[in-house]
Design a protein around this motif. Structure first.
Motif, PDB file in Angstrom:
ATOM      1  N   TYR A  67       0.877  -1.070   0.196  1.00 10.19           N
ATOM      2  CA  TYR A  67       0.120  -0.023   0.116  1.00 10.19           C
ATOM      3  C   TYR A  67       0.667   1.363  -0.119  1.00 10.19           C
ATOM      4  O   TYR A  67       0.414   2.409  -0.544  1.00 10.19           O
ATOM      5  CB  TYR A  67      -1.108  -0.139   1.074  1.00 10.19           C
ATOM      6  CG  TYR A  67      -2.082  -1.126   1.169  1.00 10.19           C
ATOM      7  CD1 TYR A  67      -2.331  -1.608   0.258  1.00 10.19           C
ATOM      8  CD2 TYR A  67      -2.720  -1.334   2.371  1.00 10.19           C
ATOM      9  CE1 TYR A  67      -3.388  -2.843   0.042  1.00 10.19           C
ATOM     10  CE2 TYR A  67      -3.806  -2.340   2.299  1.00 10.19           C
ATOM     11  CZ  TYR A  67      -4.034  -2.741   1.353  1.00 10.19           C
ATOM     12  OH  TYR A  67      -4.904  -3.765   1.161  1.00 10.19           O
ATOM     13  N   TYR A 114       2.200   2.072  -3.451  1.00 11.70           N
ATOM     14  CA  TYR A 114       1.248   2.774  -4.187  1.00 11.70           C
ATOM     15  C   TYR A 114       0.924   4.079  -3.805  1.00 11.70           C
ATOM     16  O   TYR A 114       0.656   4.714  -4.823  1.00 11.70           O
ATOM     17  CB  TYR A 114      -0.066   1.713  -3.948  1.00 11.70           C
ATOM     18  CG  TYR A 114      -0.408   0.407  -4.686  1.00 11.70           C
ATOM     19  CD1 TYR A 114       0.192   0.079  -5.877  1.00 11.70           C
ATOM     20  CD2 TYR A 114      -1.255  -0.482  -4.185  1.00 11.70           C
ATOM     21  CE1 TYR A 114       0.200  -1.012  -6.510  1.00 11.70           C
ATOM     22  CE2 TYR A 114      -1.335  -1.735  -4.698  1.00 11.70           C
ATOM     23  CZ  TYR A 114      -0.469  -2.057  -5.888  1.00 11.70           C
ATOM     24  OH  TYR A 114      -0.628  -3.223  -6.654  1.00 11.70           O
ATOM     25  N   ASN A 150      -6.854   0.896  -2.284  1.00  9.11           N
ATOM     26  CA  ASN A 150      -6.303  -0.430  -2.359  1.00  9.11           C
ATOM     27  C   ASN A 150      -6.908  -1.423  -1.077  1.00  9.11           C
ATOM     28  O   ASN A 150      -6.698  -2.416  -1.113  1.00  9.11           O
ATOM     29  CB  ASN A 150      -4.930  -0.217  -2.358  1.00  9.11           C
ATOM     30  CG  ASN A 150      -4.338   0.059  -3.743  1.00  9.11           C
ATOM     31  OD1 ASN A 150      -4.384  -0.730  -4.610  1.00  9.11           O
ATOM     32  ND2 ASN A 150      -4.174   1.398  -3.995  1.00  9.11           N
TER      33      ASN A 150
END
Length: 369
Positions: free
Chosen positions: A52, A55, A317
């Motif tokens: 995460y 991202y 996400n």
């Protein structure tokens, strides 16, 4: 210096504080708290959180150029994937004779395809420093060449967005070909270790998580430094009134180019941190849908806030992880619904909505005093 960069950026201050706390607390809860205890954090969870964070760094890169420069890139998935492939090539070279076919030089997919020697562009990837250099150079050089040609030709708006997406799609088709030497459809996988440390080790997973947190904090500070500088102010002016900025005498094309390159480099670093944590990189990372998803993260979190992009990336996400496990067939509809809801009801994103709520409460409190 740090104080001036984060001045009037409460969201950024909170974000960096939270990341710093997580970088210490999460590993401690994994190593010091016994398994089965409610506070114990599984290694799988740490890996998921690390993904995460990569991202989030990618979303940060997109927000830098879209939110503060007005360039809507639908191709940042390509820079992310290129950084990932650079790191993946290093990890493949580290396998050595431990592969299925036992060749000390050639990766398994090359032996399977009957390649006789290592392609020239794989040379040097047995060295970590060289791979790190390529993680920065490959996305950066591609962004420089693309940006130089596009901005010099005064391509902007939807046309530039289409061109970035076309670039991503072209790279995806190229990397799917076995002749390219990047593993074709299967990509690069079966990694063993990094810098001599096993990728399956809990300690390595924790280090990668911490490295992702540090990279995100550093990336945030770099972006804030750019925005707070004179370059950032000119970039904002370019976003709002490009023709006036040109008339004043600023070289708008160069400003766009260098911020675009910086954004691509950040995306490449995010990809390099992503690959050892997920254990694979394939041409699917170039898919245009991935780049569109990144834009949705930024839009939902809050464009032109930086910390909003991080929030959007993590929340979406997390939702994707939940939906793909519980309701896999619903995820794409949920993503589309999120984008429509953000457009209709949260035009300034989640962080913009929260900021408005606080700004409404503050005058009321002052009036009551």
């Amino acid at each position: 210096m740090l104080k001036s960069i984060l001045k009037d950026d409460r969201g950024g201050q909170l974000l960096l504080t939270l990341l710093l706390i997580l970088a210490f607390v999460i590993p401690a809860l994994n190593m010091l708290v016994a398994e089965g205890h409610p506070l114990h954090v599984e290694t799988y969870t740490i890996t998921l959180l690390g993904k995460y964070l990569t991202y989030a760094l990618l979303a940060l890169a997109v927000d830098l150029i879209w939110g503060y420069l007005g360039i809507l890139s639908l191709g940042h998935g390509a820079f992310f994937a290129l950084g990932g492939y650079a790191m993946g090539m290093y990890l493949m070279r580290q396998i050595g004779d431990r592969g299925v076919y036992g060749d000390p030089i050639l990766p398994d997919f090359m032996v399977f395809l009957n390649w006789k020697e290592l392609p020239w562009f794989w040379n040097g990837f047995d060295m970590f420093w060289f791979a790190c250099l390529m993680v920065v150079l490959v996305p950066g050089v591609l962004a420089w060449v693309f940006g130089y040609l596009a901005f010099r030709s005064r391509v902007s708006g939807v046309y530039l967005s289409i061109m970035t997406q076309a670039l991503t799609f072209a790279l995806m088709l190229a990397f799917f070909r076995n002749e390219m030497g990047f593993g074709g459809n299967n990509g690069l996988t079966d990694f063993k270790d990094i810098l001599g440390f096993s990728l399956q080790s809990d300690t390595t997973r924790i280090v990668l998580f911490v490295a992702s947190a540090i990279a995100l904090m550093t990336g945030y500070l770099v972006c804030r430094a750019v925005i707070a500088s004179r370059l950032g102010k000119v970039a904002l002016a370019t976003r709002d009134e490009e023709s006036r900025v040109r008339f004043i005498g600023y070289n708008v094309d160069q400003i766009k180019l260098w911020i675009f390159v910086l954004s691509a480099v950040l995306a490449g670093i995010a990809g390099a941190l992503y690959v050892p944590q997920v254990g694979i990189i394939n041409p699917g990372e170039f898919a245009p849908l991935n780049s569109i998803e990144i834009v949705v993260w930024v839009a939902l979190g809050g464009r032109a806030t930086l910390f909003g992009a991080v929030v959007g990336a993590v929340l979406i996400n997390y939702a994707k992880s939940w939906f793909t496990i519980e309701l896999p067939e619903v995820w794409l509809f949920a993503l589309g619904g999120l984008f429509v809801m953000a457009t209709l009801f949260l035009p300034e994103g989640i962080t913009g909505f929260i900021s408005k709520c606080f700004s409404r409460k503050t005058p009321a409190k002052e009036a009551s005093l």
